[in-house]
Motif scaffolding. Structure first.
Motif, PDB file in Angstrom:
ATOM      1  N   PRO A 143      10.378 -13.324  10.845  1.00 50.73           N
ATOM      2  CA  PRO A 143      11.027 -13.902  12.022  1.00 50.73           C
ATOM      3  C   PRO A 143      10.613 -13.204  13.305  1.00 50.73           C
ATOM      4  CG  PRO A 143      12.574 -12.549  10.780  1.00 50.73           C
ATOM      5  CD  PRO A 143      11.342 -12.670   9.944  1.00 50.73           C
ATOM      6  N   ASN A 144      10.551 -13.978  14.376  1.00 53.72           N
ATOM      7  CA  ASN A 144      10.275 -13.455  15.719  1.00 53.72           C
ATOM      8  C   ASN A 144       8.896 -12.818  15.851  1.00 53.72           C
ATOM      9  OD1 ASN A 144      13.534 -12.814  15.333  1.00 53.72           O
ATOM     10  ND2 ASN A 144      13.000 -13.811  17.254  1.00 53.72           N
ATOM     11  N   ALA A 145       7.944 -13.212  15.011  1.00 58.43           N
ATOM     12  CA  ALA A 145       6.577 -12.702  15.145  1.00 58.43           C
ATOM     13  C   ALA A 145       5.673 -13.797  15.688  1.00 58.43           C
ATOM     14  CB  ALA A 145       6.049 -12.216  13.798  1.00 58.43           C
ATOM     15  N   SER A 146       4.679 -13.384  16.466  1.00 57.99           N
ATOM     16  CA  SER A 146       3.694 -14.336  16.978  1.00 57.99           C
ATOM     17  C   SER A 146       2.390 -13.595  17.227  1.00 57.99           C
ATOM     18  CB  SER A 146       4.201 -15.001  18.259  1.00 57.99           C
ATOM     19  OG  SER A 146       3.369 -16.103  18.618  1.00 57.99           O
ATOM     20  N   SER A 147       1.421 -14.290  17.808  1.00 65.82           N
ATOM     21  CA  SER A 147       0.106 -13.703  18.058  1.00 65.82           C
ATOM     22  C   SER A 147      -0.396 -14.139  19.424  1.00 65.82           C
ATOM     23  CB  SER A 147      -0.888 -14.139  16.982  1.00 65.82           C
ATOM     24  OG  SER A 147      -1.161 -15.535  17.103  1.00 65.82           O
ATOM     25  N   LEU A 148      -1.445 -13.472  19.880  1.00 63.15           N
ATOM     26  CA  LEU A 148      -2.043 -13.843  21.163  1.00 63.15           C
ATOM     27  C   LEU A 148      -2.557 -15.280  21.123  1.00 63.15           C
ATOM     28  CD1 LEU A 148      -4.070 -10.591  22.050  1.00 63.15           C
ATOM     29  CD2 LEU A 148      -1.643 -11.115  22.412  1.00 63.15           C
ATOM     30  N   LEU A 149      -3.134 -15.682  19.990  1.00 62.37           N
ATOM     31  CA  LEU A 149      -3.636 -17.052  19.853  1.00 62.37           C
ATOM     32  C   LEU A 149      -2.502 -18.066  19.923  1.00 62.37           C
ATOM     33  CD1 LEU A 149      -5.908 -19.078  19.308  1.00 62.37           C
ATOM     34  CD2 LEU A 149      -5.678 -18.593  16.867  1.00 62.37           C
ATOM     35  N   ASN A 150      -1.414 -17.806  19.207  1.00 61.70           N
ATOM     36  CA  ASN A 150      -0.273 -18.721  19.243  1.00 61.70           C
ATOM     37  C   ASN A 150       0.310 -18.848  20.645  1.00 61.70           C
ATOM     38  OD1 ASN A 150      -0.345 -19.437  16.568  1.00 61.70           O
ATOM     39  ND2 ASN A 150       1.363 -18.132  15.931  1.00 61.70           N
ATOM     40  N   ILE A 151       0.359 -17.743  21.360  1.00 57.73           N
ATOM     41  CA  ILE A 151       1.019 -17.721  22.665  1.00 57.73           C
ATOM     42  C   ILE A 151       0.167 -18.343  23.759  1.00 57.73           C
ATOM     43  CG2 ILE A 151       1.836 -16.150  24.501  1.00 57.73           C
ATOM     44  CD1 ILE A 151       2.698 -14.280  22.126  1.00 57.73           C
ATOM     45  N   THR A 152      -1.152 -18.070  23.724  1.00 53.12           N
ATOM     46  CA  THR A 152      -2.018 -18.507  24.831  1.00 53.12           C
ATOM     47  C   THR A 152      -2.994 -19.621  24.456  1.00 53.12           C
ATOM     48  OG1 THR A 152      -3.779 -16.917  24.354  1.00 53.12           O
ATOM     49  CG2 THR A 152      -1.934 -16.158  25.726  1.00 53.12           C
ATOM     50  N   GLY A 153      -3.236 -19.822  23.154  1.00 55.42           N
ATOM     51  CA  GLY A 153      -4.250 -20.794  22.740  1.00 55.42           C
ATOM     52  C   GLY A 153      -5.671 -20.276  22.894  1.00 55.42           C
ATOM     53  N   THR A 154      -5.810 -18.999  23.196  1.00 52.71           N
ATOM     54  CA  THR A 154      -7.124 -18.391  23.444  1.00 52.71           C
ATOM     55  C   THR A 154      -7.513 -17.467  22.301  1.00 52.71           C
ATOM     56  OG1 THR A 154      -6.739 -18.443  25.844  1.00 52.71           O
ATOM     57  CG2 THR A 154      -8.451 -16.955  25.050  1.00 52.71           C
ATOM     58  N   VAL A 155      -8.793 -17.499  21.929  1.00 49.69           N
ATOM     59  CA  VAL A 155      -9.321 -16.585  20.924  1.00 49.69           C
ATOM     60  C   VAL A 155      -9.870 -15.353  21.652  1.00 49.69           C
ATOM     61  CG1 VAL A 155     -11.039 -16.243  19.106  1.00 49.69           C
ATOM     62  CG2 VAL A 155      -9.900 -18.463  19.349  1.00 49.69           C
TER      63      VAL A 155
END
Length: 243
Positions: A143-155
């Motif tokens: 829960p409550n985890a994400s990534s730079l890709l998920n947040i910005t759409g950028t690789v």
């Protein structure tokens, strides 16, 4: 900087700790791995990561110039180094969740684990483990985890981020060397998650209570304003901030 790249390892922190016990380590030795089979976070929690998707590394830093009671400032500069690197990349709504998780909004994107190396009752060095979610998109059961890709759409390029964090760490280290502890503490507190907001906490007996985060002590204890204007300090084993 001495960079060691591994395909897979149980834990970059454990690998670097064992290496440092066998020989004298070069300052700023960094071990980075594509995959960890037994990555660890605070309080013995496991750090789960898909192979090749995230940035996982450990940094060896000599800190013999600090007194034992000043070692929490290493955790502070590690947090600030990651924070500044991500801020430069325009990652939105960044906060530091005490003691050293990095959030974007309410989502955890980075965890930091600082382990000390003690010789003759004196802290001589630290190993700083950093796990940053870069390109992983599925966080089922976390829960409550994400990534730079998920947040910005950028690789993003993981090695480029690694060097950014290392550069910022070096700049903050100069503040440690010059004993600018108040400045470091003030900057850290500016970015504290839920500072001065009504928040719910869980104590070690699983009881819930309300309070306002006001800052940290010089030893890194969380300062919470409770009912009747009582300011109480807690260590990591005594309190958990609920989202």
């Amino acid at each position: 900087m001495n960079l060691i790249k591994l395909d897979a390892i149980d834990s970059t922190n454990r690998y670097l700790k064992e290496l440092s016990s066998e020989k004298d380590m070069e300052d700023y030795t960094i071990v980075v791995a594509d995959f960890q089979t037994d990555g660890r976070g605070q309080m013995g929690a496991n750090w789960v990561s898909e192979s090749g998707k995230n940035l996982m590394f450990s940094l060896f830093k000599q800190i013999g110039f600090l007194n034992n009671e000043e070692n929490f400032y290493v955790s502070i500069i590690a947090s600030l180094a990651v924070f500044k690197a991500l801020q430069q990349m325009n990652i939105p709504d960044l906060k530091i969740k005490w003691p050293n998780d990095i959030l974007s909004g309410n989502c955890k994107i980075c965890g930091i684990l600082v382990e000390t190396i003690i010789k003759k009752n004196k802290i001589k060095a630290v190993i700083i483990g950093i796990g940053l979610n870069v390109s992983q998109t599925d966080f089922e059961n976390v829960p409550n985890a994400s990534s730079l890709l998920n947040i910005t759409g950028t690789v993003y390029d993981k090695e480029e981020i690694l060097f950014k964090i290392s550069e910022y760490f070096r700049s903050y280290e100069s503040m440690l060397l010059n004993k600018k502890f108040n400045r470091l503490k003030e900057e850290y507190e500016q970015h504290l998650f839920r500072k001065d907001k009504p928040s719910t906490f869980k104590d070690k007996s699983e009881g819930l209570f309300m309070g306002f985060i006001k800052g940290i002590s010089g030893q890194g204890l969380l300062q919470v304003l409770l009912e009747d204007n009582i300011l109480q300090e807690f260590d990591l084993k005594e309190i958990k901030l609920l989202y």
